[in-house]
Design a protein around this motif. Structure first.
Motif, PDB file in Angstrom:
ATOM      1  N   VAL A 170       0.863  -1.191   0.000  1.00 42.88           N
ATOM      2  CA  VAL A 170       0.000   0.000   0.000  1.00 42.88           C
ATOM      3  C   VAL A 170       0.898   1.239   0.000  1.00 42.88           C
ATOM      4  N   VAL A 171       0.642   2.168  -0.912  1.00 40.79           N
ATOM      5  CA  VAL A 171       1.472   3.384  -0.989  1.00 40.79           C
ATOM      6  C   VAL A 171       0.591   4.619  -1.201  1.00 40.79           C
ATOM      7  N   PHE A 172       1.232   5.783  -0.977  1.00 45.62           N
ATOM      8  CA  PHE A 172       0.540   7.066  -1.090  1.00 45.62           C
ATOM      9  C   PHE A 172       1.440   8.032  -1.851  1.00 45.62           C
ATOM     10  N   LEU A 173       0.829   8.829  -2.720  1.00 44.62           N
ATOM     11  CA  LEU A 173       1.593   9.811  -3.484  1.00 44.62           C
ATOM     12  C   LEU A 173       2.056  10.925  -2.546  1.00 44.62           C
ATOM     13  N   THR A 174       3.330  11.257  -2.638  1.00 44.38           N
ATOM     14  CA  THR A 174       3.896  12.294  -1.758  1.00 44.38           C
ATOM     15  C   THR A 174       3.938  13.642  -2.484  1.00 44.38           C
ATOM     16  N   PRO A 175       4.174  14.721  -1.756  1.00 43.37           N
ATOM     17  CA  PRO A 175       4.311  16.033  -2.405  1.00 43.37           C
ATOM     18  C   PRO A 175       5.444  16.052  -3.436  1.00 43.37           C
ATOM     19  N   ALA A 176       6.469  15.228  -3.234  1.00 44.72           N
ATOM     20  CA  ALA A 176       7.596  15.199  -4.173  1.00 44.72           C
ATOM     21  C   ALA A 176       7.281  14.414  -5.437  1.00 44.72           C
ATOM     22  N   GLY A 177       6.118  13.756  -5.450  1.00 45.84           N
ATOM     23  CA  GLY A 177       5.722  13.020  -6.653  1.00 45.84           C
ATOM     24  C   GLY A 177       6.153  11.566  -6.658  1.00 45.84           C
ATOM     25  N   ASP A 178       6.754  11.113  -5.564  1.00 42.58           N
ATOM     26  CA  ASP A 178       7.066   9.682  -5.492  1.00 42.58           C
ATOM     27  C   ASP A 178       6.054   9.005  -4.571  1.00 42.58           C
ATOM     28  N   TRP A 179       6.336   7.750  -4.217  1.00 44.45           N
ATOM     29  CA  TRP A 179       5.346   6.977  -3.463  1.00 44.45           C
ATOM     30  C   TRP A 179       5.912   6.578  -2.114  1.00 44.45           C
ATOM     31  N   SER A 180       5.131   6.786  -1.082  1.00 45.36           N
ATOM     32  CA  SER A 180       5.536   6.420   0.277  1.00 45.36           C
ATOM     33  C   SER A 180       4.553   5.399   0.839  1.00 45.36           C
ATOM     34  N   VAL A 181       5.071   4.512   1.676  1.00 45.13           N
ATOM     35  CA  VAL A 181       4.170   3.561   2.342  1.00 45.13           C
ATOM     36  C   VAL A 181       3.434   4.240   3.494  1.00 45.13           C
ATOM     37  N   ARG A 182       3.837   5.466   3.833  1.00 41.51           N
ATOM     38  CA  ARG A 182       3.237   6.172   4.981  1.00 41.51           C
ATOM     39  C   ARG A 182       2.151   7.135   4.507  1.00 41.51           C
ATOM     40  N   ALA A 183       0.949   6.929   5.024  1.00 42.36           N
ATOM     41  CA  ALA A 183      -0.161   7.815   4.657  1.00 42.36           C
ATOM     42  C   ALA A 183       0.079   9.233   5.151  1.00 42.36           C
ATOM     43  N   ASP A 184       0.775   9.364   6.293  1.00 44.90           N
ATOM     44  CA  ASP A 184       0.985  10.712   6.840  1.00 44.90           C
ATOM     45  C   ASP A 184       1.996  11.511   6.030  1.00 44.90           C
ATOM     46  N   GLU A 185       2.615  10.884   5.042  1.00 46.13           N
ATOM     47  CA  GLU A 185       3.512  11.600   4.145  1.00 46.13           C
ATOM     48  C   GLU A 185       2.847  11.923   2.810  1.00 46.13           C
ATOM     49  N   ALA A 186       1.538  11.681   2.733  1.00 45.44           N
ATOM     50  CA  ALA A 186       0.836  11.855   1.454  1.00 45.44           C
ATOM     51  C   ALA A 186       0.669  13.323   1.082  1.00 45.44           C
ATOM     52  N   ARG A 187       0.630  13.552  -0.217  1.00 48.13           N
ATOM     53  CA  ARG A 187       0.313  14.893  -0.727  1.00 48.13           C
ATOM     54  C   ARG A 187      -1.163  15.153  -0.452  1.00 48.13           C
ATOM     55  N   PHE A 188      -1.471  16.257   0.202  1.00 47.08           N
ATOM     56  CA  PHE A 188      -2.838  16.547   0.626  1.00 47.08           C
ATOM     57  C   PHE A 188      -3.474  17.528  -0.362  1.00 47.08           C
ATOM     58  N   ALA A 189      -4.608  17.143  -0.898  1.00 45.55           N
ATOM     59  CA  ALA A 189      -5.303  17.968  -1.896  1.00 45.55           C
ATOM     60  C   ALA A 189      -6.550  18.577  -1.264  1.00 45.55           C
ATOM     61  N   GLU A 190      -6.568  19.908  -1.198  1.00 50.21           N
ATOM     62  CA  GLU A 190      -7.713  20.586  -0.568  1.00 50.21           C
ATOM     63  C   GLU A 190      -8.658  21.196  -1.586  1.00 50.21           C
ATOM     64  N   THR A 191      -8.136  21.533  -2.742  1.00 47.57           N
ATOM     65  CA  THR A 191      -8.957  22.220  -3.751  1.00 47.57           C
ATOM     66  C   THR A 191      -9.149  21.317  -4.968  1.00 47.57           C
ATOM     67  N   GLU A 192     -10.043  21.736  -5.850  1.00 45.55           N
ATOM     68  CA  GLU A 192     -10.265  20.979  -7.083  1.00 45.55           C
ATOM     69  C   GLU A 192      -8.995  20.942  -7.929  1.00 45.55           C
ATOM     70  N   ASP A 193      -8.258  22.045  -7.913  1.00 44.80           N
ATOM     71  CA  ASP A 193      -6.995  22.077  -8.666  1.00 44.80           C
ATOM     72  C   ASP A 193      -6.004  21.062  -8.093  1.00 44.80           C
ATOM     73  N   ASP A 194      -5.987  20.992  -6.747  1.00 44.63           N
ATOM     74  CA  ASP A 194      -5.087  20.012  -6.113  1.00 44.63           C
ATOM     75  C   ASP A 194      -5.479  18.580  -6.515  1.00 44.63           C
ATOM     76  N   VAL A 195      -6.780  18.306  -6.536  1.00 46.36           N
ATOM     77  CA  VAL A 195      -7.254  16.971  -6.914  1.00 46.36           C
ATOM     78  C   VAL A 195      -6.892  16.674  -8.364  1.00 46.36           C
ATOM     79  N   ALA A 196      -6.952  17.685  -9.201  1.00 45.96           N
ATOM     80  CA  ALA A 196      -6.566  17.492 -10.609  1.00 45.96           C
ATOM     81  C   ALA A 196      -5.102  17.073 -10.709  1.00 45.96           C
ATOM     82  N   VAL A 197      -4.285  17.624  -9.834  1.00 42.78           N
ATOM     83  CA  VAL A 197      -2.865  17.229  -9.809  1.00 42.78           C
ATOM     84  C   VAL A 197      -2.748  15.749  -9.434  1.00 42.78           C
ATOM     85  N   LEU A 198      -3.540  15.332  -8.446  1.00 40.83           N
ATOM     86  CA  LEU A 198      -3.530  13.910  -8.046  1.00 40.83           C
ATOM     87  C   LEU A 198      -3.943  13.023  -9.222  1.00 40.83           C
TER      88      LEU A 198
END
Lengths: 549, 107
Positions: B17-45
């Motif tokens: 199980v992995v989560f996309l990080t702000p740096a654009g790679d993947w971490s097994v830690r959810a607390d290191e995930a890139r957090f998307a608050e806006t529609e634009d942020d979700v589009a990035v995801l």
């Protein structure tokens, strides 16, 4: 037990090699996930909540000691040192890596095992009674028939893409130990008035989100027509079963919507076209198969009740014998159920060391054969009475000596939300809390036989519809909630459990179960088990006690 | 505390199980995930999701609900919290055995 011939060996090896190639192409990007997913599922490899999960077929629950050691080796080498035995008499590994899967299939092939048709819309593992071939009440050994059906159904080109998955069970005793009427096809081997072998064939049973009791199609199928009759049922299902809605695609929906009589007519019409044809000719294979299931060399001088002296001075051992052994067809022997339900454990889980120990014990106290039960336990089928004390001591040392077979804590429990991608609620923690509440063998024995079954979603892998007491986990606005059902049975008196009322949280569920058991104890009459009392007094006394007047 | 979304998946090779990080790679830690608050942020995801699937790095991608609290980003639903930690009945398995996630107890 059945031994692979050269054709079997080659087919399984080639299949493993095919999958290795498919995995390599997937990793190289030559196959997309959409292209690869059906290929991995056809080899039993799911993607579950935490990782890939591999389901390995154990045909009709039958294992040799060598195969069990291989399963232990796989758990130790490729997984987290344990495996999970399932209600379809298979084993699942929860932490498999895709890159390791081809090596695991090679390991399995080396001991005549595989993961073929343990997923997908095909005919799944044929299940049978855990005491097949040894039960004193058996009409005949059902395993050769299971093997015949396994060979007919494996790689059957017509039935590789059915509307939905398809499960067949075979029983050969008056006591139904397989849930005949809760399968897509359930078969009971009987004798007619003239003493001739006949097959009762039921179709359209099942659990899941729409539970239904199978309908008797025919009770007069002769041995040489069995395969053509099964083929006729599958053909009618394959042609008319719904493919537009996966929730209405099982044969039970088709039988229900078509009507029992009309469906039977359709099957008979199809059967007349193929009866006596090349499919039935396969029955010639039966004699060769049956030779693999001849009785082992039993000790004809095995002393009956040789364990009684120990039982007289050791109540714990006596309780284990009473609950976890079954009368054997050969005097001086017992079939022993090894409980995989320790009160602080997880139903169906066994460590690698425990699997190795069971393999050793099957050789030391039997003929090297082990059974997996649909209730997620193991069985050593051929233990001399004289060996029961030593076997009990050895099992106890391995944490496998719990004397609870058939009792309240012998629960069927699906993996639930702790592992399963489909689940809505966790099943295992509820089962553990119930086991802890009732962690008193004297109390459990006083309560007597209760079949408690827990599912973490409506797909019913934990068979909650068939529990004397069933528990169904649901998601209620983001919170786990558990509905309680009463009155189910998967045995010869098959019935579907009914919801008692509104659900509870985890602790409330445990309290409610205790209240239900208290009502049963207060109301039971001499000799009645829980289900008999429920059927006599109905749901109301339980409702009043659980929810108030 | 604010509500938003994170991108989760399983690694193709291992199933982890992995989560996309702000740096654009993947971490097994959810607390290191890139957090998307806006529609634009979700589009990035979503763009990252398509790219990672095409590159055969991950499978079974899903944009899931999450919350950003004082202790970090954490999935909202019980199911995703179990994915992030590991099975509740086996504390020796999953991320709960590798990292101190006690700050997210009861989250």
């Amino acid at each position: 037990m059945y031994q692979y011939d050269n054709f079997d060996k080659q087919a399984v090896r080639e299949r493993a090699a095919d999958f290795r190639d498919q995995v390599e192409r997937r990793i190289a990007g030559k196959l997309s996930e959409d292209e690869f997913k059906p290929l991995r599922l056809q080899n039993g490899l799911y993607l579950q909540l935490h990782a890939y999960m591999l389901r390995v077929a154990i045909p009709y629950g039958l294992l040799s000691a060598k195969q069990m050691r291989k399963l232990a080796h796989i758990a130790r080498t490729y997984d987290k040192d344990y495996g999970h035995f399932t209600t379809r008499q298979n084993i699942q590994y929860n932490w498999i890596k895709l890159v390791d899967a081809p090596d695991i299939l090679d390991e399995l092939a080396s001991v005549e095992m595989h993961a073929i048709q343990t997923s997908g819309n095909c005919i799944r593992n044929i299940s049978s009674a855990q005491f097949a071939g040894v039960a004193a009440d058996e009409v005949e050994d059902p395993r050769p028939w299971c093997e015949l059906i396994r060979q007919w159904s494996t790689f059957h080109p017509e039935f590789a893409f059915l509307p939905r998955k398809f499960k067949i069970a075979v029983n050969a005793s008056p006591a139904d130990r397989v849930g005949v009427k809760l399968h897509d096809i359930g078969i009971t081997i009987t004798r007619n008035a003239a003493g001739e072998r006949r097959f009762e064939v039921y179709a359209g049973g099942g659990q899941g989100r729409t539970p239904m009791i199978g309908k008797l199609m025919r009770d007069d199928i002769e041995a040489h027509h069995l395969l053509s009759y099964l083929e006729a049922i599958l053909r009618v299902y394959n042609r008319y079963g719904r493919r537009d809605n996966k929730y209405k695609a099982r044969i039970k929906i088709l039988v229900h919507e078509t009507g029992e009589d009309k469906f039977r007519e359709e099957v008979d019409a199809e059967w007349r076209k193929i009866e006596g044809g090349p499919v039935d000719a396969d029955i010639a294979e039966f004699g060769r198969i049956a030779d693999y299931f001849t009785a082992p060399a039993y000790d004809t001088e095995a002393q009956v009740d040789a364990h009684k002296a120990r039982a007289a001075m050791d109540p714990a051992f006596a309780a284990w014998v009473r609950h976890n052994t079954l009368a054997h067809k050969v005097p001086g022997y017992k079939a022993v159920t090894i409980s995989l339900k320790p009160h602080d454990g997880i139903a169906g889980d066994a460590t690698s060391d425990q699997m190795d120990a069971v393999a050793d014990l099957s050789e030391n106290f039997g003929f090297g054969e082990i059974r997996v039960t649909h209730a997620q336990n193991l069985v050593l089928p051929d233990v001399r009475d004289a060996d029961l004390p030593a076997l009990y001591d050895a099992l106890f040392a391995q944490g496998l000596g719990t004397a609870n077979q058939g009792l309240l804590t012998d629960m069927i429990v699906c993996p639930g939300l702790d592992y399963c991608a489909l689940a809505n609620a966790r099943s295992i923690p509820v089962s553990q809390k119930i086991a802890k509440r009732f962690d008193d063998m004297d109390r459990l024995q006083d309560i007597g036989e209760v079949k408690l079954k827990i599912s973490g979603c409506i797909n019913a892998c934990g068979h909650h519809h068939a529990g004397h007491i069933g528990i169904l986990g649901v998601d209620r606005k983001g919170t786990e909630n558990y509905q309680i059902l009463l009155g189910g049975s998967a045995e010869e008196d098959t019935s579907l459990a009914k919801i008692l009322g509104r659900g509870f949280d985890e602790d409330g569920t445990v309290d409610a179960i205790e209240t239900i058991i208290d009502v049963y104890k207060a109301q039971r009459q001499d000799g009645e088990n829980f289900l008999a009392t429920y059927r006599r007094i109905g749901a109301e006394p339980f409702k009043e006690a659980v929810y108030g007047g | 505390m604010s509500a938003g979304h994170i991108l989760t998946a399983n690694l193709l090779l291992t199933g982890d199980v992995v989560f996309l990080t702000p740096a654009g790679d993947w971490s097994v830690r959810a607390d290191e995930a890139r957090f998307a608050e806006t529609e634009d942020d979700v589009a990035v995801l979503k763009a990252a999701e398509a790219k990672a699937v095409a590159a055969n790095i991950v499978v079974s991608t899903e944009i899931i609900g999450a919350e950003k609290t004082q202790v970090g980003v954490w999935p909202t639903r019980n199911r995703e919290q179990i994915r992030a930690k590991g099975p509740t009945v086996h504390e020796a398995f999953g991320n709960q055995a590798r990292f101190d996630l006690s700050a997210f107890e009861g989250a």
